[in-house]
Design an enzyme around this catalytic site. Structure first.
Site, short mmCIF file in Angstrom:
data_model
loop_
_atom_site.label_atom_id
_atom_site.label_comp_id
_atom_site.label_asym_id
_atom_site.label_seq_id
_atom_site.Cartn_x
_atom_site.Cartn_y
_atom_site.Cartn_z
N HIS A 135 37.69 54.02 62.26
CA HIS A 135 36.93 53.27 61.07
C HIS A 135 37.70 53.65 59.79
O HIS A 135 37.40 52.78 58.62
CB HIS A 135 35.53 53.94 61.11
CG HIS A 135 34.58 53.85 62.08
ND1 HIS A 135 33.34 54.14 62.16
CD2 HIS A 135 34.69 52.91 63.17
CE1 HIS A 135 32.64 53.87 63.16
NE2 HIS A 135 33.60 52.99 63.79
N HIS A 145 31.03 44.76 64.62
CA HIS A 145 31.44 46.33 64.50
C HIS A 145 32.69 46.34 65.70
O HIS A 145 33.68 47.04 65.45
CB HIS A 145 30.57 47.26 65.24
CG HIS A 145 30.92 48.43 65.23
ND1 HIS A 145 31.19 49.12 63.92
CD2 HIS A 145 31.48 49.26 66.18
CE1 HIS A 145 31.54 50.59 64.29
NE2 HIS A 145 31.89 50.52 65.48
N ASP A 153 36.44 47.63 64.84
CA ASP A 153 37.12 48.64 65.84
C ASP A 153 38.55 48.08 66.03
O ASP A 153 39.56 48.76 66.16
CB ASP A 153 36.50 48.95 67.01
CG ASP A 153 35.37 49.89 66.73
OD1 ASP A 153 35.32 50.58 65.61
OD2 ASP A 153 34.40 50.13 67.62
N HIS A 174 38.58 50.63 72.96
CA HIS A 174 39.64 51.51 72.19
C HIS A 174 41.05 51.71 73.10
O HIS A 174 41.88 51.56 72.60
CB HIS A 174 39.33 52.85 71.73
CG HIS A 174 38.16 52.72 70.68
ND1 HIS A 174 38.56 52.12 69.44
CD2 HIS A 174 37.01 53.01 70.63
CE1 HIS A 174 37.24 52.02 68.86
NE2 HIS A 174 36.42 52.60 69.41
#
Length: 294
Positions: A81, A241, A245, A268
Site C-alpha cells: 500500500h 483494490h 496491490d 502478491h
C-alpha cells in the site's frame, strides 16, 4: 519515443501512524524528502544498526495476503500500500522511517498514506525517471491466473486492468476494473479501495491468533449478503483494490512502466514474480550493453 518524466520527491516530511493488521503493533511512518536517484528506501528505527533497505523486487517476498521487503536484518511487511501510493502519485525518491515491521493497516486502503503525501507537497527534481527498456511481453501464469506486462516504446502512459473472479459461489462478486493511470485518478479512484476478506477467512485468521483487534470497520468482510457492517465505496471496489496491490507490487521494479499491466486472479506472490522477472531482464539488458560498450 518515450516522453521523459522528471523524478520527484516530497517537499517536506510527513508522518502517518496506525496498527498493523497482522501483528496489531503500532507503527509510525515518517516520509522524508530524498535526493535524485535515491529511490524508495525503508529503515527501521526500532532496530539497532539498521540501515536503509532499497525497495526493489530482488529484496521482496510475495506472501499470502501481503508483500514483504527484507535484507535479512530488517523486515517490512505489507509494503504494497505504501509503494502503491508512492507510484500512483509519481513520487520516486523518499526515505520511509518505520518504528515497527508491519505497515499500518488503516482502513485497508492506501488513501491515508496518499493523502498525507499529497499534503506534504510534491516537487520536481533535476534527474529523469528511468524508463523500462524492455520491448517484449512478459507474463507469469498458472492455469487461469496470470499477470502480464505489455510494454510500449512511446508515450509515458500506463494502463491497468484487473479481472476479479472467485467463482459464482463467492460472496465477492465478479468484476473487472480498468483505467489509464494518473496521479489525480489514483488519489480519487484507486487509493480509497479497501482490503477485503470473506467472513470464513477472517474467522480462520483470528482462530489462528492473527488480527485479533481487527473488526468489520477496519476492512471489508464479506458475508453471503455482501459487506458486514460496512458499505462499498465503489461497486467494483474489490477489483480496484487488487489493481492497487498490483501497482504497489510492480512499483518494486523501480522504473517507469509504460504500456499495459493486466492481471486475472493474481496475488502478491504472482505479482512479485513478474516484478522480479522484469528486474532480471533489465539487469541482463544493462549487462549486455556494458559488454558491447567495452
Amino acid at each position: 519515443m518515450f516522453s521523459k518524466r522528471v523524478q520527484r520527491t516530497i517537499s517536506r516530511p510527513c508522518t502517518v501512524s496506525g496498527r498493523g493488521y497482522w501483528s496489531g503493533k503500532l507503527n509510525s511512518l515518517t516520509f522524508l524528502p530524498a535526493p535524485s536517484d535515491h529511490g524508495v528506501r525503508f529503515v527501521r528505527q526500532d532496530l539497532p544498526y539498521a540501515t536503509p533497505v532499497h525497495a526493489k523486487a530482488t529484496l521482496s517476498q510475495g506472501m499470502p495476503l501481503r508483500t514483504r521487503l527484507t535484507d535479512g536484518h530488517s523486515d517490512f511487511d505489507m509494503i504494497e500500500h505504501v509503494m502503491s501510493a508512492l507510484y500512483g502519485l509519481g513520487i520516486h525518491n523518499v526515505l520511509v522511517q518505520c518504528t515497527s515491521a508491519e505497515m499500518p493497516g488503516f482502513d485497508g486502503s492506501s488513501f491515508p498514506i496518499a493523502l498525507a503525501l499529497q499534503g506534504a507537497g510534491i516537487q520536481d527534481q533535476e534527474s529523469y525517471v528511468q524508463d523500462c527498456p524492455l520491448t517484449e511481453v512478459i507474463e507469469v501464469s498458472n492455469d487461469d491466473r496470470f499477470v502480464r506486462y505489455e510494454p510500449q516504446t512511446e508515450g509515458n502512459q500506463l494502463s491497468l486492468e484487473y479481472q476479479l473472479d472467485y467463482g459464482e459461489s463467492s460472496p465477492i462478486g465478479i468484476a473487472t476494473f480498468a483505467c489509464e493511470l494518473s496521479s489525480e485518478f489514483y488519489l480519487e479512484q484507486i487509493a480509497p479501495a479497501r482490503t477485503f476478506v470473506t467472513r470464513e477467512e477472517a474467522d480462520q485468521l483470528q482462530a489462528n491468533g492473527i488480527a485479533q483487534h481487527v473488526t468489520e470497520r477496519d476492512l471489508l468482510v464479506f458475508g453471503p449478503d455482501g459487506p458486514i457492517g460496512n458499505e462499498l465505496r465503489f461497486a467494483d471496489e474489490c477489483a480496484r483494490h487488487k489493481a492497487l496491490d498490483l501497482l504497489g507490487d510492480l512499483a518494486l521494479t523501480g522504473v517507469n512502466l509504460v504500456g499495459r499491466l493486466i492481471a486475472r486472479r493474481s496475488g502478491h506472490q504472482m505479482n512479485g514474480e513478474l516484478a522480479r522477472l522484469i528486474q532480471e531482464k533489465m539487469d541482463e539488458a544493462a549487462n549486455a550493453n556494458i559488454r558491447v560498450a567495452s
